[in-house]
Design a protein around this motif. Sequence first.
Motif, mmCIF file in Angstrom:
data_model
loop_
_atom_site.group_PDB
_atom_site.id
_atom_site.type_symbol
_atom_site.label_atom_id
_atom_site.label_comp_id
_atom_site.label_asym_id
_atom_site.label_seq_id
_atom_site.Cartn_x
_atom_site.Cartn_y
_atom_site.Cartn_z
ATOM 1 N N SER A 39 0.924 -1.352 -0.355
ATOM 2 C CA SER A 39 -0.247 0.081 -0.215
ATOM 3 C C SER A 39 0.529 1.221 0.144
ATOM 4 C CB SER A 39 -1.111 -0.246 1.537
ATOM 5 O OG SER A 39 -0.598 -0.004 2.352
ATOM 6 N N ASN A 96 -3.409 2.314 0.507
ATOM 7 C CA ASN A 96 -4.422 1.556 -0.472
ATOM 8 C C ASN A 96 -3.999 1.402 -1.612
ATOM 9 O OD1 ASN A 96 -6.576 1.223 -2.269
ATOM 10 N ND2 ASN A 96 -7.700 2.591 -1.349
ATOM 11 N N ARG A 106 -11.891 4.891 -6.678
ATOM 12 C CA ARG A 106 -12.810 3.112 -6.525
ATOM 13 C C ARG A 106 -13.812 2.882 -7.804
ATOM 14 N NH1 ARG A 106 -13.734 2.771 -1.493
ATOM 15 N NH2 ARG A 106 -10.555 2.321 -0.726
#
Length: 155
Positions: free
Chosen positions: A14, A20, A63
């Motif tokens: 990440s 992330n 996303r």
Amino acid sequence: MSRRGAAEKKTAKSDPIYRNRLVNMLINRILKHGKKSLAYKIFYRAVQKIRQKTEKNPLLVLREAISKVTPQLAVKARRKSGLTQQVPIAIKSPRGKVLAIRWVLAAARKRPGRNMAFKLSSELVDASKGRGDAIRKREETHRMAEANQALAYLR
């Protein structure tokens, strides 16, 4: 030396700020000539521009964009008796995500201008709204797979 059994799966690390994996995957694909610090700068500037444009959480926009661009079907070329046939195949989630990131970055690079952060932010916002070159590429791939549905038995 032969490997016995399946190869170990690599897990993506990440990034330092957002923690992330998807962000890290995107940064690694932005990367050119080994200049990772430049890739980080481009991405974080793009995130700021997304925040200014949409006034939403930029990670949610990212996303959403990647999920809308992720293909479900693709075509694979198969040679059979001298002919090359386009056989539709289902795509698993990790492979689809990689293709989506690649298509978003390719579409961003194709946009006019020199500011990559601006081009990337524009492409991500467009993809999250269901338009843009990356979405067009996904629909084109799905259309080709649907057109060759008769060859699905060759999988």
